[in-house]
Enzyme design. Structure first.
Site, short mmCIF file in Angstrom:
data_model
loop_
_atom_site.label_atom_id
_atom_site.label_comp_id
_atom_site.label_asym_id
_atom_site.label_seq_id
_atom_site.Cartn_x
_atom_site.Cartn_y
_atom_site.Cartn_z
N GLU A 96 8.55 11.42 -23.35
CA GLU A 96 7.73 11.88 -22.24
C GLU A 96 8.59 12.13 -21.01
O GLU A 96 8.48 13.17 -20.36
CB GLU A 96 6.66 10.81 -21.94
CG GLU A 96 5.69 11.22 -20.85
CD GLU A 96 4.62 10.17 -20.57
OE1 GLU A 96 4.78 9.01 -20.99
OE2 GLU A 96 3.63 10.52 -19.92
N ARG A 105 10.54 39.48 5.01
CA ARG A 105 9.86 39.06 6.25
C ARG A 105 10.85 39.17 7.41
O ARG A 105 11.94 38.58 7.37
CB ARG A 105 9.38 37.62 6.09
CG ARG A 105 8.95 36.92 7.36
CD ARG A 105 7.60 37.39 7.81
NE ARG A 105 7.15 36.63 8.98
CZ ARG A 105 6.10 36.95 9.70
NH1 ARG A 105 5.39 38.05 9.41
NH2 ARG A 105 5.74 36.20 10.72
N GLN A 122 20.72 31.30 9.01
CA GLN A 122 21.34 30.32 8.10
C GLN A 122 20.40 29.16 7.76
O GLN A 122 20.42 28.64 6.63
CB GLN A 122 22.60 29.78 8.76
CG GLN A 122 23.73 29.61 7.78
CD GLN A 122 25.01 29.21 8.47
OE1 GLN A 122 25.02 28.28 9.28
NE2 GLN A 122 26.08 29.88 8.15
#
Ligand SMILES: Cc1cc2nc3c(=O)[nH]c(=O)nc-3n(C[C@H](O)[C@H](O)[C@H](O)COP(=O)(O)OP(=O)(O)OC[C@H]3O[C@@H](n4cnc5c(N)ncnc54)[C@H](O)[C@@H]3O)c2cc1C
Lengths: 383, 92
Positions: free
Chosen positions: A245, A271, A282
């Site tokens: 798991e 954008r 940066q």
């Protein structure tokens, strides 16, 4: 050392991506907001062969893929399927229900349960946690008392993924209280049995399309033929299942992180603020690099652990590290992608905030990350 | 392969004392599991150690309290397993 993927593996990945983009992604936002389990998509996954990836042909209808290849396909599924709850529920069944039945089940149990789970007709759950037995899981109270032809189980499991919709559940119960955790056994409980009740869906923060809840057993008869492994094998089954798991259950989140990173890079390139793309700042580009670093380190850890397991080696430390690093990376990168997209990232419309909500559960299930750190420290010889 | 049960017992005692029980050396008949002297993870390491030392694999379902409850039981189980695997018989 070989880091490349074969042509066959790449073709499988491409097929999974095409399937998931065409069949699984539409409607995920609505399903999340209403907390609905997409049963039609689950069945489509069965028909495509997702649940059967790692299962032998006699149960799945197609040749078994090795562990690493199966995980590579589930990684691709996470990349192309926008519903992280669905991929989580699939992984939960594949690694914590199907695999223990394959490894420890009788031929009768494999024939009875695996094909139906592979086809997507049956849903399986793994029921260990109880209200007072979470991290301290072996302090559980659910009892299985021997009776004519089988056992009678009484107890209440909680936070069980898919419990409200499961056809069967692997239930861990005490058969011999004197022996402590060595007195545990595992039962395949069919949820339509008398005395077995599936609790209602418990509302939660994320992974809302993977319903979870209680499984309530009241003097529930389970035939001896549904005991998984011998009496007292619960600890062995549980240790084995937990290692798988921890190594495997988060694999589709690798793919989700890759998708998230691509969306964030695209946004940073397009954008504009202050007259230039935000990626030119940066502060933003470094954040994207951090996301990339988390993705790649998680990927390396996961495939290394899976490779070890495939070689039959002990991978307890590796699995703890995978679970820990991948889940924390997904949370951190979920937050970073929202920061990168600003206000838009915070809206539900952009479908970015959902991944952060989906990520939080990862630091809790399959043993909390505090417990993983404890396990890793012990495996490193620090006691 | 012919390995004396006694030498297996010593190997197990040494491993438990140095790696799992902080210098405590149990007696061969001491209850390791329900007493908490060796926890479940410790048991997995001990098994890994035995597998490496004797170049054999312990099937997960053989890990029961009957086979692994005391140092003596583990040594008897391993000795049976090694003898049987040398002669091609299953160990249970
Ligand atoms: C999305 C999701 C899906 C789940 N699915 C399943 C499922 O399918 N089946 C199932 O059985 N369970 C499932 N669980 C339950 C899950 O395994 C438990 O929530 C988990 O083991 C923690 O138990 P708990 O919630 O009782 O927290 P607790 O054990 O009470 O822990 C509370 C806090 O204490 C800390 N803590 C406890 N003990 C220690 C310690 N020794 N050292 C350091 N810190 C410690 C924990 O890390 C945590 O921060 C699921 C949970 C979630 C969130």
């Amino acid at each position: 050392m070989e880091f490349g993927w074969s042509t066959d593996q790449k073709e499988l990945r491409a097929a999974v991506i095409e399937f998931a983009q065409n069949e699984l992604s539409a409607g995920s936002r609505d399903d999340d907001s209403t907390g609905s389990f997409p049963r039609d998509k689950w069945e489509k996954c069965g028909a495509f062969g997702i649940q059967g990836l790692h299962m032998p042909e006699q149960y799945s209808g197609s040749p078994a893929r090795d562990l690493v290849t199966s995980l590579y396909a589930m990684d691709a599924l996470g990349y192309a399927c926008a519903d992280n709850g669905l991929t989580f529920a699939l992984n939960a069944q594949m690694w914590t229900v199907q695999l223990p039945i394959l490894l420890f089940g009788s031929e009768y149990q494999k024939e009875r349960f695996l094909p139906a789970m592979c086809r997507g007709e049956f849903i399986g759950a793994h029921a260990v946690t109880e209200e007072h037995a979470g991290s301290d899981v072996y302090s559980m109270h659910t009892r299985a008392v021997r009776c004519d032809g089988g056992y009678r189980l009484t107890g209440r499991k909680c936070y069980v993924t898919c419990a409200p919709i499961a056809n069967l559940a692997l239930v861990f119960a005490i058969t011999d209280p004197e022996k402590g955790k060595w007195g545990l056994s595992v039962f395949i409980v069919e949820t339509n049995s008398d005395g077995c009740e599936r609790g209602p869906v418990v509302e939660k923060m994320g992974l809302r399309t993977a319903p979870f809840g209680d499984l309530i057993l009241t003097d529930c008869f389970v035939p001896e033929s549904n005991r998984l492994g011998p009496e007292g094998a619960g600890l062995t089954v549980s240790s084995n299942a937990l290692e798988y798991e921890r190594c495997c259950i988060l694999v589709s989140q690798l793919g989700a992180m890759e998708r998230q990173l691509e969306q964030s890079i695209e946004y940073a390139k397009t954008r504009e603020q202050f007259g230039r793309p935000i990626g030119k700042f940066q502060a933003v580009s470094h954040r994207l690099v951090d996301m990339k670093l988390r993705l790649e380190t998680s990927r390396l850890l996961l495939y290394q652990a899976a490779w070890r397991k495939q070689q039959g080696e002990n991978a307890s430390l590796d699995s703890a590290l995978v679970k820990l690093h991948l889940s924390e990376s997904f949370v951190a990168s979920g937050l970073d992608s929202i920061r990168t997209m600003g206000g838009l990232g915070y809206t539900s419309v952009a479908e970015i905030e959902r991944s952060l909500r989906d990520a939080i559960g990862g630091v809790l299930y399959a043993g909390t990350n505090d417990i993983q750190r404890n396990n890793a420290a012990r495996a490193m010889g620090i006691r | 392969m012919r390995i004396e049960k006694q030498s297996i017992e010593q190997l197990i005692l040494d491993f438990i004392s140095s790696e799992l029980a902080d210098g405590t050396t149990p007696a061969p008949q001491d209850d390791l599991l329900t007493s908490g002297l060796v926890d479940s993870m410790g048991m997995m390491w001990l098994i890994q150690h035995l597998e490496d030392e004797f170049d054999t694999a312990v099937p997960p379902l053989d890990v029961t309290i009957e086979n692994f409850g005391t140092v003596g039981a583990i040594a008897a189980y391993m000795s049976r397993r090694l003898t049987n695997s040398a002669s091609g018989v299953s160990s249970q």
